[in-house]
Design a protein around this motif. Structure first.
Motif, PDB file in Angstrom:
ATOM      1  N   LYS A   1      60.494  46.659  31.056  1.00  0.00           N
ATOM      2  CA  LYS A   1      59.268  46.784  30.259  1.00  0.00           C
ATOM      3  C   LYS A   1      59.508  47.368  28.869  1.00  0.00           C
TER       4      LYS A   1
ATOM      5  N   LEU B   1      58.420  39.977  36.766  1.00  0.00           N
ATOM      6  CA  LEU B   1      58.003  40.604  38.020  1.00  0.00           C
ATOM      7  C   LEU B   1      58.958  40.243  39.153  1.00  0.00           C
TER       8      LEU B   1
ATOM      9  N   THR C   1      40.652  50.994  46.788  1.00  0.00           N
ATOM     10  CA  THR C   1      40.918  49.576  47.014  1.00  0.00           C
ATOM     11  C   THR C   1      40.306  48.713  45.919  1.00  0.00           C
TER      12      THR C   1
ATOM     13  N   PHE D   1      42.170  46.009  38.925  1.00  0.00           N
ATOM     14  CA  PHE D   1      43.078  46.274  37.811  1.00  0.00           C
ATOM     15  C   PHE D   1      44.531  45.886  38.085  1.00  0.00           C
ATOM     16  N   PHE D   2      44.874  45.522  39.318  1.00  0.00           N
ATOM     17  CA  PHE D   2      46.267  45.146  39.591  1.00  0.00           C
ATOM     18  C   PHE D   2      46.360  43.808  40.311  1.00  0.00           C
ATOM     19  N   ALA D   3      45.802  43.735  41.498  1.00  0.00           N
ATOM     20  CA  ALA D   3      45.950  42.506  42.283  1.00  0.00           C
ATOM     21  C   ALA D   3      45.265  41.330  41.598  1.00  0.00           C
TER      22      ALA D   3
ATOM     23  N   PRO E   1      44.418  40.795  38.232  1.00  0.00           N
ATOM     24  CA  PRO E   1      45.164  40.301  37.069  1.00  0.00           C
ATOM     25  C   PRO E   1      46.508  39.665  37.433  1.00  0.00           C
ATOM     26  N   SER E   2      47.178  40.198  38.465  1.00  0.00           N
ATOM     27  CA  SER E   2      48.457  39.612  38.864  1.00  0.00           C
ATOM     28  C   SER E   2      48.271  38.194  39.396  1.00  0.00           C
TER      29      SER E   2
ATOM     30  N   THR F   1      47.476  35.938  36.492  1.00  0.00           N
ATOM     31  CA  THR F   1      48.684  35.626  35.724  1.00  0.00           C
ATOM     32  C   THR F   1      49.509  34.553  36.417  1.00  0.00           C
TER      33      THR F   1
ATOM     34  N   TYR G   1      42.405  49.035  42.800  1.00  0.00           N
ATOM     35  CA  TYR G   1      43.651  48.284  42.954  1.00  0.00           C
ATOM     36  C   TYR G   1      43.421  46.780  42.802  1.00  0.00           C
TER      37      TYR G   1
END
Length: 339
Positions: A267, A318, A64, A70-72, A74-75, A78, A67
């Protein structure tokens, strides 16, 4: 034996009295050992279930954190950045939806978005069409494992190397130019602005076909050969076998491949950048897709970087992927076929 004998009490020391006494003690011991039944609204868990509950968070927490970090995280950043104007240093200035309005008013972005759709549907359609054709050929071909290895080879080589090789093939005096001249066909300027994006799409089809053919052939290998033997007895040709047997039985795999292609097509970056760009320079805007547009906005070689506009372009990418994946899953949804 009379009725009086039956109703007469047995002596305490008789054998039958001892057996009944032993059975009663066993039942009482079993009743004491047996756990009480859970009351209404209660759930009794086994020791294994209890241990699993104790290990749930210690095992889930590292994944968790990865995730979120490194994902939630930065998203979400952004998304917030797309609502601001920022040059990479100094304070941000909130602009709301101005970045999105400027984005869709920019002809370069609209052209890049159109090129992205051409890659998704145009190059994707050709990729799956060729993959289906190779699937029909390889299924009945001797040495198909070696053929699959050859087809999969472009996916092993880095995209930058493939792009450089593709440039050598299509340059003036290259292999493609020499073959077209030798056959008497007109040899256009393949690397000119009018044909450059077409050559890029052909390269994407070539590099992707082997990957999806390998996945589809893995699904075909699971189909029982008796079904094809029945088709042979019925006089079906190769196309009819593919339409009525192969395609329905690998439909779920085709849907998965369509989702993978959609995600990877949006991508696409290295191949276009290395093939159409010069040393230290971006390619011409005529061959840009949304990935190159995002890179150009964030890391402009001249001028001030526009990270807010780049973030807005990334959010649009996205959203495009999300919408297309949902539509593909709905379109490809079918009842599972048992075989």
């Amino acid at each position: 034996m009379t009725a009086a004998d039956t109703l007469r009490p047995e002596p305490p020391g008789s054998a039958s009295a001892r057996r009944r006494s032993t059975s009663a003690r066993r039942r009482s011991t079993t009743a004491r050992r047996r756990p009480a039944a859970p009351g209404p609204g209660e759930t009794r868990h086994s020791p294994l279930t209890a241990r699993r509950k104790k290990l749930f968070w210690p095992l889930l927490l590292p994944a968790t954190l990865v995730y979120v970090v490194f994902f939630a995280g930065p998203s979400l950043f952004t998304l917030w950045l797309s609502l601001n104007k920022w040059a990479g240093a100094g304070p941000m200035s909130f602009t709301g939806l101005d970045n999105y309005r400027r984005l869709f008013q920019d002809p370069t972005f609209r052209h890049s978005f159109t090129n992205t759709l051409w890659i998704i549907f145009g190059a994707g359609g050709l990729t799956f069409l060729v993959s289906f054709g190779l699937t029909m050929v390889l299924r009945e071909m001797q040495g198909r494992k070696a053929a699959r290895s050859i087809l999969f080879f472009p996916n092993i080589v880095p995209s930058v190397v493939i792009a450089i090789l593709w440039g050598f093939l299509f340059q003036q005096g290259g292999l493609v130019d020499s073959v077209t001249k030798a056959t008497g066909l007109p040899s256009p300027n393949w690397l000119g602005q009018g044909n450059l994006f077409k050559v890029i799409m052909i390269g994407l089809v070539w590099t992707s076909t082997g990957f999806y053919t390998t996945i589809l052939m893995a699904a075909v290998d699971q189909i029982p050969p008796e079904l094809y033997e029945d088709c042979d007895l019925a006089g079906a040709n190769t196309l009819q076998k593919f339409r009525h047997v192969t395609l329905p039985l690998m439909w779920d795999v085709v849907g998965m491949c369509a989702v993978l292609w959609t995600i990877s097509a949006v991508k696409v970056f290295e191949f276009i950048y290395a093939f159409a760009g010069a040393a230290g320079q971006m390619p011409d805007t005529g061959v840009w897709n949304t990935a190159l547009y995002t890179y150009g906005e964030a890391f402009a070689s001249g001028g001030v970087p526009r990270y807010g506009s780049a973030a807005a372009s990334a959010v649009v990418m996205l959203a495009l992927v999300g919408v297309l994946v949902v539509l593909i899953r709905r379109f490809m949804r079918r009842d599972s076929v048992q075989y």
